[in-house]
Design a protein around this motif. Structure first.
Motif, PDB file in Angstrom:
ATOM      1  N   PHE A 162       0.812  -1.108   0.021  1.00  0.00           N
ATOM      2  CA  PHE A 162      -0.065  -0.040  -0.089  1.00  0.00           C
ATOM      3  C   PHE A 162       0.799   1.160  -0.179  1.00  0.00           C
ATOM      4  O   PHE A 162       1.494   1.486   0.904  1.00  0.00           O
ATOM      5  N   ASN A 163       0.789   1.862  -1.060  1.00  0.00           N
ATOM      6  CA  ASN A 163       1.978   2.865  -1.399  1.00  0.00           C
ATOM      7  C   ASN A 163       1.841   4.165  -0.770  1.00  0.00           C
ATOM      8  O   ASN A 163       2.519   5.235  -0.759  1.00  0.00           O
ATOM      9  N   PHE A 164       0.210   4.243  -0.464  1.00  0.00           N
ATOM     10  CA  PHE A 164      -0.180   5.720  -0.040  1.00  0.00           C
ATOM     11  C   PHE A 164       0.976   6.323   1.220  1.00  0.00           C
ATOM     12  O   PHE A 164       1.009   5.530   2.219  1.00  0.00           O
ATOM     13  N   GLY A 165       1.367   7.291   1.346  1.00  0.00           N
ATOM     14  CA  GLY A 165       2.022   7.924   2.204  1.00  0.00           C
ATOM     15  C   GLY A 165       3.665   7.813   2.023  1.00  0.00           C
ATOM     16  O   GLY A 165       4.693   8.305   2.965  1.00  0.00           O
ATOM     17  N   LYS A 166       3.970   6.605   1.184  1.00  0.00           N
ATOM     18  CA  LYS A 166       5.488   6.477   0.947  1.00  0.00           C
ATOM     19  C   LYS A 166       6.141   7.663   0.566  1.00  0.00           C
ATOM     20  O   LYS A 166       7.255   7.937   1.097  1.00  0.00           O
ATOM     21  N   LYS A 167       5.595   8.494  -0.608  1.00  0.00           N
ATOM     22  CA  LYS A 167       6.229   9.525  -0.970  1.00  0.00           C
ATOM     23  C   LYS A 167       6.486  10.571   0.146  1.00  0.00           C
ATOM     24  O   LYS A 167       7.392  11.267   0.259  1.00  0.00           O
ATOM     25  N   GLN A 168       5.519  10.813   1.004  1.00  0.00           N
ATOM     26  CA  GLN A 168       5.760  11.734   2.344  1.00  0.00           C
ATOM     27  C   GLN A 168       6.403  11.214   3.191  1.00  0.00           C
ATOM     28  O   GLN A 168       6.537  11.835   4.288  1.00  0.00           O
ATOM     29  N   GLY A 169       6.895   9.823   3.217  1.00  0.00           N
ATOM     30  CA  GLY A 169       7.732   9.197   4.050  1.00  0.00           C
ATOM     31  C   GLY A 169       6.855   8.902   5.544  1.00  0.00           C
ATOM     32  O   GLY A 169       7.454   8.697   6.571  1.00  0.00           O
ATOM     33  N   LEU A 170       5.837   8.649   5.233  1.00  0.00           N
ATOM     34  CA  LEU A 170       4.656   8.282   6.491  1.00  0.00           C
ATOM     35  C   LEU A 170       4.868   6.880   6.863  1.00  0.00           C
ATOM     36  O   LEU A 170       4.887   6.119   6.113  1.00  0.00           O
ATOM     37  N   PRO A 171       5.333   6.543   8.138  1.00  0.00           N
ATOM     38  CA  PRO A 171       5.457   5.149   8.678  1.00  0.00           C
ATOM     39  C   PRO A 171       3.955   4.328   8.393  1.00  0.00           C
ATOM     40  O   PRO A 171       3.021   4.942   8.444  1.00  0.00           O
ATOM     41  N   PHE A 172       4.120   3.045   8.049  1.00  0.00           N
ATOM     42  CA  PHE A 172       3.298   2.242   7.556  1.00  0.00           C
ATOM     43  C   PHE A 172       3.074   1.119   8.587  1.00  0.00           C
ATOM     44  O   PHE A 172       4.020   0.435   8.861  1.00  0.00           O
ATOM     45  N   TYR A 173       1.751   0.785   9.198  1.00  0.00           N
ATOM     46  CA  TYR A 173       1.707  -0.234  10.267  1.00  0.00           C
ATOM     47  C   TYR A 173       0.581  -1.212   9.607  1.00  0.00           C
ATOM     48  O   TYR A 173      -0.819  -0.776   9.285  1.00  0.00           O
ATOM     49  N   PHE A 174       0.602  -2.632   9.518  1.00  0.00           N
ATOM     50  CA  PHE A 174      -0.445  -3.619   9.305  1.00  0.00           C
ATOM     51  C   PHE A 174      -0.620  -3.731  10.700  1.00  0.00           C
ATOM     52  O   PHE A 174       0.071  -4.370  11.733  1.00  0.00           O
ATOM     53  N   VAL A 175      -2.133  -3.582  11.209  1.00  0.00           N
ATOM     54  CA  VAL A 175      -2.560  -3.945  12.527  1.00  0.00           C
ATOM     55  C   VAL A 175      -3.905  -4.632  12.406  1.00  0.00           C
ATOM     56  O   VAL A 175      -4.529  -4.651  11.602  1.00  0.00           O
ATOM     57  N   SER A 176      -4.147  -5.139  14.004  1.00  0.00           N
ATOM     58  CA  SER A 176      -5.460  -5.483  14.120  1.00  0.00           C
ATOM     59  C   SER A 176      -5.948  -5.282  15.551  1.00  0.00           C
ATOM     60  O   SER A 176      -5.392  -5.588  16.473  1.00  0.00           O
ATOM     61  N   ALA A 177      -6.941  -4.682  15.510  1.00  0.00           N
ATOM     62  CA  ALA A 177      -7.609  -4.237  16.771  1.00  0.00           C
ATOM     63  C   ALA A 177      -8.261  -5.432  17.360  1.00  0.00           C
ATOM     64  O   ALA A 177      -8.243  -5.634  18.507  1.00  0.00           O
ATOM     65  N   ALA A 178      -8.935  -6.376  16.550  1.00  0.00           N
ATOM     66  CA  ALA A 178      -9.522  -7.599  17.025  1.00  0.00           C
ATOM     67  C   ALA A 178      -8.513  -8.628  17.804  1.00  0.00           C
ATOM     68  O   ALA A 178      -8.773  -8.814  18.800  1.00  0.00           O
TER      69      ALA A 178
END
Ligand SMILES: Nc1nc2c(ncn2[C@@H]2O[C@H](COP(=O)(O)OP(=O)(O)OP(=O)(O)O)[C@@H](O)[C@H]2O)c(=O)[nH]1
Ligand SMILES: [Mg+2]
Length: 224
Positions: free
Chosen positions: A146-162
């Motif tokens: 999921f590339n959204f935010g890569k350009k802006q250098g935003l950290p990315f996390y796969f998470v599960s609240a469940a």
């Protein structure tokens, strides 16, 4: 839309000027899991303050960051997302932003661009991250990029609240970044506020010292 939150004591945004307080906001479409993520992180200790008139829930948390104790307010909305836009006071004085989408609903990923745009209009520099929630529903999704935010250098996390995957890590990282940002703001207005704050503190200290001196000389005079 929320009204003027400045008039509610619990929402006194002045307090975010003090060193020991940070404000973290959550953004993202309805039902992506923003509230569940915060609740999962706070699990045992959460005390939501429901301010239903203003469609806002404030979650309070105390965190240890380095050798400091910091009071963290997580701001969570209920329903305003439907309008695709937040009241400016939601962004006011925020120190970090958690942007959430639902891996099972593509539209919520697409809409991140709108949320991000609005965030940057109000808070051009605060730390922000992208959170892909509900990975428990389909673990294969973690192999996708999921590339959204890569350009802006935003950290990315796969998470599960469940099931809790990555939730504590993501929140701890963001609390730390909020505190770091507060100490070294890169936003011009924040820098000015920070300067004013330390100037006022210095002034108060100077006044206190001057009063002390005055008292001392009064005492000396009365001894003479
Ligand atoms: N499978 C799964 N479901 C989740 C997860 N997180 C949230 N949900 C479900 O998604 C729904 C929406 O979760 P909320 O936390 O209420 O979503 P929200 O983003 O706060 O939604 P609004 O308050 O309407 O903006 C609920 O039915 C949750 O049970 C998750 O990690 N996995
Ligand atoms: Mg919610």
């Amino acid at each position: 839309m929320a009204g003027d939150v400045g008039s509610i004591p619990e929402l006194d945004q002045q307090k975010y000027d003090s060193d020991q307080q940070v404000k973290i906001i959550c953004l993202g479409d309805s039902a992506v899991g923003k509230s569940k993520l915060i609740e999962r992180f706070l699990l045992d200790e959460y005390r939501p303050q429901q301010l239903s008139t203003y469609a806002l829930t404030l979650y309070k948390h105390v965190a240890d960051v380095g050798n400091k104790t910091v009071a963290v307010d997580f701001w969570d909305t209920a329903g305003q997302e439907r309008f695709q836009s937040m009241h400016p006071s939601y962004y006011h004085k925020a120190h970090a932003c958690i942007m959430v989408f639902d891996v099972q609903r593509k539209i919520t990923y697409k809409n991140l661009a709108n949320w991000y745009k609005e965030l940057r209009e109000y808070r051009p520099e605060i730390p922000c991250c992208v959170v892909a929630n509900k990975i428990d529903a389909d673990l294969k999704v973690t192999q996708r990029s999921f590339n959204f935010g890569k350009k802006q250098g935003l950290p990315f996390y796969f998470v599960s609240a469940a099931d809790g995957t990555n939730v504590v890590k993501m929140f701890r990282d963001m609390i730390k970044r909020a505190v770091d940002y507060k100490q070294n703001p890169s936003d011009f207005m924040d820098e000015v506020l920070q300067e004013l704050e330390s100037f006022q503190l210095e002034k108060m200290e100077e006044n206190a010292e001057a009063e002390d001196e005055e008292q001392k000389s009064d005492q000396i005079l009365s001894l003479q």
